[in-house]
Motif scaffolding. Structure first.
Motif, PDB file in Angstrom:
ATOM      1  N   UNK A 110      35.468  40.930  40.650  1.00  0.00           N
ATOM      2  CA  UNK A 110      34.132  40.370  40.883  1.00  0.00           C
ATOM      3  C   UNK A 110      34.088  39.538  42.151  1.00  0.00           C
ATOM      4  N   UNK A 111      35.214  38.900  42.475  1.00  0.00           N
ATOM      5  CA  UNK A 111      35.265  38.031  43.652  1.00  0.00           C
ATOM      6  C   UNK A 111      35.796  38.748  44.892  1.00  0.00           C
ATOM      7  N   UNK A 112      36.154  40.028  44.734  1.00  0.00           N
ATOM      8  CA  UNK A 112      36.691  40.804  45.852  1.00  0.00           C
ATOM      9  C   UNK A 112      35.574  41.580  46.539  1.00  0.00           C
ATOM     10  N   UNK A 113      35.895  42.150  47.685  1.00  0.00           N
ATOM     11  CA  UNK A 113      34.903  43.002  48.351  1.00  0.00           C
ATOM     12  C   UNK A 113      34.740  44.300  47.558  1.00  0.00           C
ATOM     13  N   UNK A 114      33.659  45.004  47.810  1.00  0.00           N
ATOM     14  CA  UNK A 114      33.294  46.158  46.985  1.00  0.00           C
ATOM     15  C   UNK A 114      34.372  47.235  46.969  1.00  0.00           C
ATOM     16  N   UNK A 115      34.996  47.472  48.116  1.00  0.00           N
ATOM     17  CA  UNK A 115      36.003  48.543  48.189  1.00  0.00           C
ATOM     18  C   UNK A 115      37.250  48.176  47.379  1.00  0.00           C
ATOM     19  N   UNK A 116      37.653  46.925  47.466  1.00  0.00           N
ATOM     20  CA  UNK A 116      38.798  46.473  46.673  1.00  0.00           C
ATOM     21  C   UNK A 116      38.475  46.527  45.188  1.00  0.00           C
ATOM     22  N   UNK A 117      37.270  46.080  44.836  1.00  0.00           N
ATOM     23  CA  UNK A 117      36.852  46.051  43.430  1.00  0.00           C
ATOM     24  C   UNK A 117      36.824  47.454  42.832  1.00  0.00           C
ATOM     25  N   UNK A 118      36.348  48.409  43.600  1.00  0.00           N
ATOM     26  CA  UNK A 118      36.272  49.788  43.098  1.00  0.00           C
ATOM     27  C   UNK A 118      37.640  50.308  42.672  1.00  0.00           C
ATOM     28  N   UNK A 119      38.667  49.903  43.410  1.00  0.00           N
ATOM     29  CA  UNK A 119      40.013  50.356  43.093  1.00  0.00           C
ATOM     30  C   UNK A 119      40.578  49.734  41.828  1.00  0.00           C
ATOM     31  N   UNK A 120      39.924  48.675  41.334  1.00  0.00           N
ATOM     32  CA  UNK A 120      40.417  47.982  40.135  1.00  0.00           C
ATOM     33  C   UNK A 120      39.741  48.453  38.852  1.00  0.00           C
ATOM     34  N   UNK A 121      38.632  49.155  38.975  1.00  0.00           N
ATOM     35  CA  UNK A 121      37.815  49.488  37.809  1.00  0.00           C
ATOM     36  C   UNK A 121      38.603  50.242  36.745  1.00  0.00           C
ATOM     37  N   UNK A 122      39.393  51.219  37.172  1.00  0.00           N
ATOM     38  CA  UNK A 122      40.169  52.019  36.222  1.00  0.00           C
ATOM     39  C   UNK A 122      41.123  51.174  35.405  1.00  0.00           C
ATOM     40  N   UNK A 123      41.823  50.236  36.070  1.00  0.00           N
ATOM     41  CA  UNK A 123      42.777  49.389  35.352  1.00  0.00           C
ATOM     42  C   UNK A 123      42.066  48.410  34.420  1.00  0.00           C
ATOM     43  N   UNK A 124      40.899  47.944  34.839  1.00  0.00           N
ATOM     44  CA  UNK A 124      40.128  47.037  33.981  1.00  0.00           C
ATOM     45  C   UNK A 124      39.742  47.748  32.684  1.00  0.00           C
ATOM     46  N   UNK A 125      39.202  48.942  32.821  1.00  0.00           N
ATOM     47  CA  UNK A 125      38.808  49.723  31.640  1.00  0.00           C
ATOM     48  C   UNK A 125      40.007  49.983  30.733  1.00  0.00           C
ATOM     49  N   UNK A 126      41.101  50.393  31.343  1.00  0.00           N
ATOM     50  CA  UNK A 126      42.293  50.718  30.555  1.00  0.00           C
ATOM     51  C   UNK A 126      42.787  49.512  29.766  1.00  0.00           C
ATOM     52  N   UNK A 127      42.723  48.331  30.377  1.00  0.00           N
ATOM     53  CA  UNK A 127      43.197  47.126  29.688  1.00  0.00           C
ATOM     54  C   UNK A 127      42.356  46.830  28.452  1.00  0.00           C
ATOM     55  N   UNK A 128      41.025  46.888  28.602  1.00  0.00           N
ATOM     56  CA  UNK A 128      40.150  46.618  27.466  1.00  0.00           C
ATOM     57  C   UNK A 128      40.250  47.719  26.411  1.00  0.00           C
ATOM     58  N   UNK A 129      40.338  48.957  26.853  1.00  0.00           N
ATOM     59  CA  UNK A 129      40.471  50.072  25.915  1.00  0.00           C
ATOM     60  C   UNK A 129      41.791  49.992  25.144  1.00  0.00           C
ATOM     61  N   UNK A 130      42.843  49.542  25.824  1.00  0.00           N
ATOM     62  CA  UNK A 130      44.133  49.385  25.156  1.00  0.00           C
ATOM     63  C   UNK A 130      44.055  48.280  24.104  1.00  0.00           C
ATOM     64  N   UNK A 131      43.331  47.205  24.418  1.00  0.00           N
ATOM     65  CA  UNK A 131      43.165  46.131  23.441  1.00  0.00           C
ATOM     66  C   UNK A 131      42.486  46.657  22.185  1.00  0.00           C
ATOM     67  N   UNK A 132      41.481  47.511  22.354  1.00  0.00           N
ATOM     68  CA  UNK A 132      40.781  48.084  21.206  1.00  0.00           C
ATOM     69  C   UNK A 132      41.672  49.060  20.452  1.00  0.00           C
TER      70      UNK A 132
END
Length: 242
Positions: A110-132
């Motif tokens: 959220x605090x990074x530039x858009x291009x950097x943030x886009x590269x993190x989306x997959x890992x963010x989803x995976x972390x929350x999905x793994x928690x579930x």
């Protein structure tokens, strides 16, 4: 073996045990002090004590988690991810660690530039999905995914349908969270009447402060009905009179 040699032999066995006990006791004492300070909100004072515990036990799970929490509170996302990442490695079956790691990663994005943030989306989803996956009843991870799918543009994975999927799951696990989630989705897409209905359902189920506050905020900030917002908050106060 004479008595002198026996005494020396016994001490050679006994002293390491004493030192180990003293070190463990010291670590426990520091941990207890740090935990008390943490619970009092004195994070800056708790942090060095927690770090001293790690000197003697670098894999102390609760200490690592507290340090990750402190870094998160301080918005030091990389440091928080370091501690939660280590926790995931030490105990890969703990849903909370994946959820907190995903939270830090999401805030960094959220605090990074858009291009950097886009590269993190997959890992963010995976972390929350793994928690579930690890904890099928994990409420917070579903809320995080709902927020993620609402905030992301459609071209990079944003989806009302996927947000609704997790809201429906919440409805089965925790009806009040489910109705609040459905209300939030409807509010995001400016379907204010639908949002109103869902917030009222959440109030009917739980009467929680959050439910009343969400409805009051909707009336005041989105529907331009400040008087109705006032009545909602008065109803909450009346319902919770001691």
């Amino acid at each position: 073996m004479d008595s002198k040699r026996l005494f020396i032999f016994s001490m050679n066995l006994f002293l390491p045990c004493i030192l180990l006990f003293a070190t463990t006791l010291f670590s426990q004492t520091n941990f207890e002090k740090a935990e008390k300070l943490f619970n009092q909100g004195k994070y800056a004072l708790a942090k060095p004590l927690f770090e001293s515990v790690l000197v003697d036990n670098q894999n102390h799970l609760k200490t690592l988690e507290y340090l990750g929490d402190i870094e998160g509170i301080d918005k030091s996302w990389d440091k928080g991810m370091f501690y939660y990442g280590k926790l995931k490695t030490l105990n890969p079956k703990n849903a909370t660690y994946f959820y907190k790691y995903g939270g830090c990663l999401g805030m960094k994005a959220k605090e990074s530039n858009k291009f950097t943030a886009l590269g993190m989306i997959g890992d963010i989803k995976k972390s929350f999905e793994k928690a579930i996956q690890l904890n099928p009843n994990h409420i917070e991870a579903r809320w995080a995914l709902i927020e993620l799918y609402l905030q992301l543009p459609g071209i990079v994975g944003g989806s009302e349908r996927k947000a609704e999927k997790y809201a429906n799951e919440l409805l089965k696990i925790s009806p009040v969270d489910g109705y609040l989630a459905k209300g939030s989705i409807a509010e995001y897409f400016k379907r204010y009447k639908d949002a109103e209905k869902n917030y009222n359902k959440a109030i009917a189920i739980s009467g929680s402060k959050t439910s009343y506050q969400k409805l009051a905020d909707l009336y005041k900030n989105k529907m331009n009905l400040p008087e109705k917002a006032k009545i909602v908050l008065e109803n909450y106060q009346e319902r919770n009179k001691s």
